[in-house]
Design an enzyme around this catalytic site. Structure first.
Site, PDB file in Angstrom:
ATOM      1  N   CYS A   4       0.205  -0.822   0.228  1.00  0.00           N
ATOM      2  CA  CYS A   4       0.019   0.020  -0.255  1.00  0.00           C
ATOM      3  C   CYS A   4       1.070   1.151  -0.595  1.00  0.00           C
ATOM      4  CB  CYS A   4      -0.954   0.130   1.445  1.00  0.00           C
ATOM      5  SG  CYS A   4      -1.799   1.469   1.346  1.00  0.00           S
ATOM      6  N   CYS A   7       1.209   3.029   3.260  1.00  0.00           N
ATOM      7  CA  CYS A   7       1.430   2.682   4.021  1.00  0.00           C
ATOM      8  C   CYS A   7       2.827   2.048   4.193  1.00  0.00           C
ATOM      9  CB  CYS A   7       0.453   1.216   4.282  1.00  0.00           C
ATOM     10  SG  CYS A   7      -0.996   0.322   5.107  1.00  0.00           S
ATOM     11  N   ASP A  30      -0.753  16.598   0.002  1.00  0.00           N
ATOM     12  CA  ASP A  30      -0.839  16.104  -1.137  1.00  0.00           C
ATOM     13  C   ASP A  30       0.519  16.365  -2.264  1.00  0.00           C
ATOM     14  OD1 ASP A  30      -3.727  14.670  -2.327  1.00  0.00           O
ATOM     15  OD2 ASP A  30      -2.044  15.777  -3.952  1.00  0.00           O
ATOM     16  N   HIS A  46      -4.365   0.078   8.553  1.00  0.00           N
ATOM     17  CA  HIS A  46      -4.439  -0.040   6.683  1.00  0.00           C
ATOM     18  C   HIS A  46      -5.872   0.067   6.718  1.00  0.00           C
ATOM     19  CE1 HIS A  46      -4.695  -0.469   2.585  1.00  0.00           C
ATOM     20  NE2 HIS A  46      -5.252  -0.705   3.002  1.00  0.00           N
ATOM     21  N   HIS A  98      -8.091   8.238   3.637  1.00  0.00           N
ATOM     22  CA  HIS A  98      -7.635   9.218   3.893  1.00  0.00           C
ATOM     23  C   HIS A  98      -8.448  10.686   3.495  1.00  0.00           C
ATOM     24  CE1 HIS A  98      -7.296   8.302  -0.423  1.00  0.00           C
ATOM     25  NE2 HIS A  98      -7.236   9.449  -0.856  1.00  0.00           N
TER      26      HIS A  98
HETATM   27  P1  DGP Z   1      -7.948  10.152  -3.227  1.00  0.00           P
HETATM   28  O1  DGP Z   1      -8.171  10.839  -5.369  1.00  0.00           O
HETATM   29  O2  DGP Z   1      -9.311  11.150  -2.822  1.00  0.00           O
HETATM   30  O3  DGP Z   1      -7.804   8.901  -3.431  1.00  0.00           O
HETATM   31  O4  DGP Z   1      -7.296  10.647  -3.337  1.00  0.00           O
HETATM   32  C1  DGP Z   1      -5.503  10.677  -3.023  1.00  0.00           C
HETATM   33  C2  DGP Z   1      -4.284  11.343  -3.388  1.00  0.00           C
HETATM   34  O5  DGP Z   1      -3.279  10.730  -2.936  1.00  0.00           O
HETATM   35  C3  DGP Z   1      -4.882  12.231  -4.909  1.00  0.00           C
HETATM   36  O6  DGP Z   1      -4.735  13.654  -4.493  1.00  0.00           O
HETATM   37  C4  DGP Z   1      -2.753  12.122  -4.623  1.00  0.00           C
HETATM   38  C5  DGP Z   1      -2.065  11.721  -3.298  1.00  0.00           C
HETATM   39  N1  DGP Z   1      -1.419  10.826  -4.129  1.00  0.00           N
HETATM   40  C6  DGP Z   1      -0.856  10.183  -5.050  1.00  0.00           C
HETATM   41  N2  DGP Z   1       0.399   9.270  -4.874  1.00  0.00           N
HETATM   42  C7  DGP Z   1       0.810  10.585  -3.815  1.00  0.00           C
HETATM   43  C8  DGP Z   1       2.388  10.111  -3.572  1.00  0.00           C
HETATM   44  O7  DGP Z   1       3.389   9.408  -3.539  1.00  0.00           O
HETATM   45  N3  DGP Z   1       3.226  11.130  -1.708  1.00  0.00           N
HETATM   46  C9  DGP Z   1       1.485  11.864  -1.944  1.00  0.00           C
HETATM   47  N4  DGP Z   1       2.505  12.835  -1.000  1.00  0.00           N
HETATM   48  N5  DGP Z   1       0.322  12.103  -2.502  1.00  0.00           N
HETATM   49  C10 DGP Z   1      -0.019  11.096  -3.116  1.00  0.00           C
END
Ligand code: DGP
Length: 112
Positions: A4, A7, A30, A46, A98
């Site tokens: 994950c 995780c 994000d 998780h 999240h």
């Molecule tokens: P959702 O669409 O609600 O599942 O949002 C997932 C969010 O996770 C999206 O806004 C981008 C963020 N995200 C995806 N991969 C990564 C990562 O590797 N690092 C960080 N900091 N955020 C990530």
């Protein structure tokens, strides 16, 4: 959970811009911010989504942390948005519960 993404960020195996941590909750910025402040708040346990987390008290822990983070980030006075996406129609892309904390500007009134 071994493979994950979130995780791995919690365990420090993938870099994350951490803004908060306690024994139950972890929060980081994000990677694709949609507002001046865009923080993801996740339980260390998780669970895939809000449906799995709701009856375990996990959501309450995440919301309490979100309120603390909102205050620490200076969002309490002008307000903020706290949302969670669930499943395909909710556009959830990472299957680890999240909440998105968004603020630092006047957000759109559109919700979908
Ligand atoms: P959702 O669409 O609600 O599942 O949002 C997932 C969010 O996770 C999206 O806004 C981008 C963020 N995200 C995806 N991969 C990564 C990562 O590797 N690092 C960080 N900091 N955020 C990530």
């Amino acid at each position: 959970m071994d493979d994950c993404l979130f995780c791995k960020i919690i365990r420090g195996e993938i870099p994350g811009d951490k803004v908060f941590e306690n024994d139950k909750v972890f929060a980081f910025r994000d990677i694709h911010p949609q507002a001046p402040v865009h923080i993801l708040i996740v339980p260390k346990t998780h669970v895939a989504n809000v449906l799995e987390g709701a009856d375990k008290g996990i959501v309450a822990d995440v919301i309490a942390a979100a309120a603390q983070i909102a205050r620490e980030q200076g969002l309490a006075e002008n307000g903020f948005r706290l949302i969670t996406n669930c499943g395909r129609d909710g556009a959830q892309s990472v299957e680890h519960l999240h909440f998105h904390l968004l603020g630092g500007k006047k957000l759109s009134e559109e919700m979908a």
